[in-house]
Design an enzyme around this catalytic site. Structure first.
Site, PDB file in Angstrom:
ATOM      1  N   ASN A 142       0.860  -1.187   0.000  1.00 53.40           N
ATOM      2  CA  ASN A 142       0.000   0.000   0.000  1.00 53.40           C
ATOM      3  C   ASN A 142       0.894   1.233   0.000  1.00 53.40           C
ATOM      4  OD1 ASN A 142      -1.803   2.034   0.458  1.00 53.40           O
ATOM      5  ND2 ASN A 142      -2.476   1.322   2.487  1.00 53.40           N
ATOM      6  N   LYS A 149       0.074   4.233  -0.250  1.00 56.16           N
ATOM      7  CA  LYS A 149      -0.586   5.407   0.341  1.00 56.16           C
ATOM      8  C   LYS A 149      -0.358   6.637  -0.565  1.00 56.16           C
ATOM      9  CE  LYS A 149      -0.306   3.148   4.770  1.00 56.16           C
ATOM     10  NZ  LYS A 149      -0.283   3.221   6.227  1.00 56.16           N
ATOM     11  N   HIS A 199      -9.569   1.029   4.928  1.00 53.32           N
ATOM     12  CA  HIS A 199      -8.281   1.275   5.595  1.00 53.32           C
ATOM     13  C   HIS A 199      -8.492   2.215   6.782  1.00 53.32           C
ATOM     14  CE1 HIS A 199      -4.208   2.579   6.410  1.00 53.32           C
ATOM     15  NE2 HIS A 199      -3.819   1.473   5.817  1.00 53.32           N
ATOM     16  N   GLU A 226      -6.916   4.664   7.793  1.00 51.90           N
ATOM     17  CA  GLU A 226      -6.775   6.100   7.488  1.00 51.90           C
ATOM     18  C   GLU A 226      -8.045   6.648   6.844  1.00 51.90           C
ATOM     19  OE1 GLU A 226      -3.056   5.526   5.432  1.00 51.90           O
ATOM     20  OE2 GLU A 226      -2.201   4.939   7.366  1.00 51.90           O
ATOM     21  N   GLU A 262      -5.297  -4.772  10.619  1.00 49.96           N
ATOM     22  CA  GLU A 262      -4.315  -3.710  10.807  1.00 49.96           C
ATOM     23  C   GLU A 262      -4.622  -2.952  12.099  1.00 49.96           C
ATOM     24  OE1 GLU A 262      -2.523  -2.764   6.590  1.00 49.96           O
ATOM     25  OE2 GLU A 262      -3.789  -1.160   7.318  1.00 49.96           O
ATOM     26  N   GLY A 267       2.422   2.527  10.764  1.00 48.65           N
ATOM     27  CA  GLY A 267       3.349   3.642  10.566  1.00 48.65           C
ATOM     28  C   GLY A 267       4.070   4.073  11.827  1.00 48.65           C
ATOM     29  N   SER A 320       3.509  -1.887  10.386  1.00 47.19           N
ATOM     30  CA  SER A 320       4.959  -1.908  10.611  1.00 47.19           C
ATOM     31  C   SER A 320       5.616  -3.239  10.248  1.00 47.19           C
ATOM     32  CB  SER A 320       5.289  -1.501  12.056  1.00 47.19           C
ATOM     33  OG  SER A 320       4.849  -0.174  12.308  1.00 47.19           O
TER      34      SER A 320
HETATM   35  O1  G3P Z   1      -2.004  -0.655   4.703  1.00 45.24           O
HETATM   36  C1  G3P Z   1      -0.743  -0.888   5.268  1.00 45.24           C
HETATM   37  C2  G3P Z   1      -0.484  -0.060   6.432  1.00 45.24           C
HETATM   38  O2  G3P Z   1      -1.502   0.642   6.980  1.00 45.24           O
HETATM   39  C3  G3P Z   1       0.642  -0.399   7.297  1.00 45.24           C
HETATM   40  O3  G3P Z   1       1.496   0.674   7.169  1.00 45.24           O
HETATM   41  O4  G3P Z   1       3.671   1.780   7.164  1.00 45.24           O
HETATM   42  O5  G3P Z   1       2.898   0.506   9.184  1.00 45.24           O
HETATM   43  O6  G3P Z   1       3.541  -0.729   7.124  1.00 45.24           O
HETATM   44  P1  G3P Z   1       2.996   0.562   7.702  1.00 45.24           P
END
Ligand code: G3P
Length: 249
Positions: free
Chosen positions: A11, A13, A96, A98, A166, A172, A212
């Site tokens: 993703n 983003k 998602h 976000e 998630e 993140g 993460s």
């Molecule tokens: O959709 C994947 C995501 O929300 C995870 O983000 O940067 O923590 O891998 P990240």
């Protein structure tokens, strides 16, 4: 779990330029990817057609990051599931965190979008997950079940859905769920699916983890019985994504 094809989504983003996306796709196309893994990348909408073009002839799939459930009309700024279908984009990420937290999408909105996407023949990466406050109140499983129930009210065939767990506190943040924490929620989602959809559909459902994920933590997560892959944010923008795709090798 061996029967479920390992799935890794990237993703992107709201990141990248035409040039950086092309470079990333070139890296993926020339990498040695686990032939048993299904790989799908989700660039920003503006880069979808370029990405699809660059990936033609490769087994890597393309996904949108969001879509609107109405086919067309006065919805400035939106892209419809129907337009994705028309453009040959086979996947869409829906719900998602976000979208839910920053753009106000409710469980029922996500359910409506999922229904509309499936009606167009799209495959859906359906995201669920609890916030830190909800985890601290021991509500993780209640929250994901509530989010899934909203979708199950609108659709009955889950064969084109991949569920992405998630946890919001892991996205993140560099704070990955432990393999035990992730497996616990994945197992609860599996139980929900078996109860709700029957054991055949329930066992076939792919439940992937996001939050993460990195080269250094993917192997342990990938060894859990109910973790069938990953949805990767930050690390999908780096060559490291190849190591995550290859977590089961
Ligand atoms: O959709 C994947 C995501 O929300 C995870 O983000 O940067 O923590 O891998 P990240």
């Amino acid at each position: 779990s061996a029967a479920r094809t390992f799935f890794v989504g990237g993703n992107y983003k709201m990141n990248g330029t035409l040039d950086s996306t092309k470079k990333l796709i070139d890296i993926l196309k020339s990498a040695q990817l686990d032939p048993k893994a299904e790989v799908v990348v989700a660039p920003p909408a503006l880069h979808l057609l370029l990405t699809k073009e660059l990936l033609s002839g490769s087994k890597i799939g393309v996904s949108a990051q969001n879509a609107y459930h109405k086919a067309s009309g006065a919805f400035t700024g939106e892209i419809s599931v129907t337009q994705l279908k028309d453009a040959g984009i086979p996947w869409v990420i829906l719900g998602h965190s976000e979208r839910r937290t920053l753009f106000g999408e409710k469980d029922d909105d996500v359910a409506e979008k999922t229904k509309a996407g499936l009606e167009q023949g799209l495959s859906v990466i359906l995201c669920v997950g609890e916030t830190l406050a909800e985890r601290e109140k021991n509500e993780s499983i209640n929250v994901v079940v509530r989010q899934l129930d909203a979708v199950a009210k609108q659709i009955s065939d889950w064969s084109k859905i991949v569920v992405a767990y998630e946890p919001v506190w892991a996205i993140g943040t560099g704070k990955v769920a432990t393999a035990e924490q992730a497996q616990e929620v994945h197992a609860a989602i599996r139980k929900w699916a078996n109860d709700k959809l029957g054991s055949q559909a329930g066992e076939a459902l792919r439940i992937i983890y996001g939050g993460s994920v990195a080269a250094k933590n993917c192997k342990e997560l990938a060894s859990q019985p109910d973790i069938s892959g990953f949805l990767v944010g930050g690390a999908s923008l780096k060559p490291e994504f190849v190591d995550i795709v290859n977590a089961r090798l």
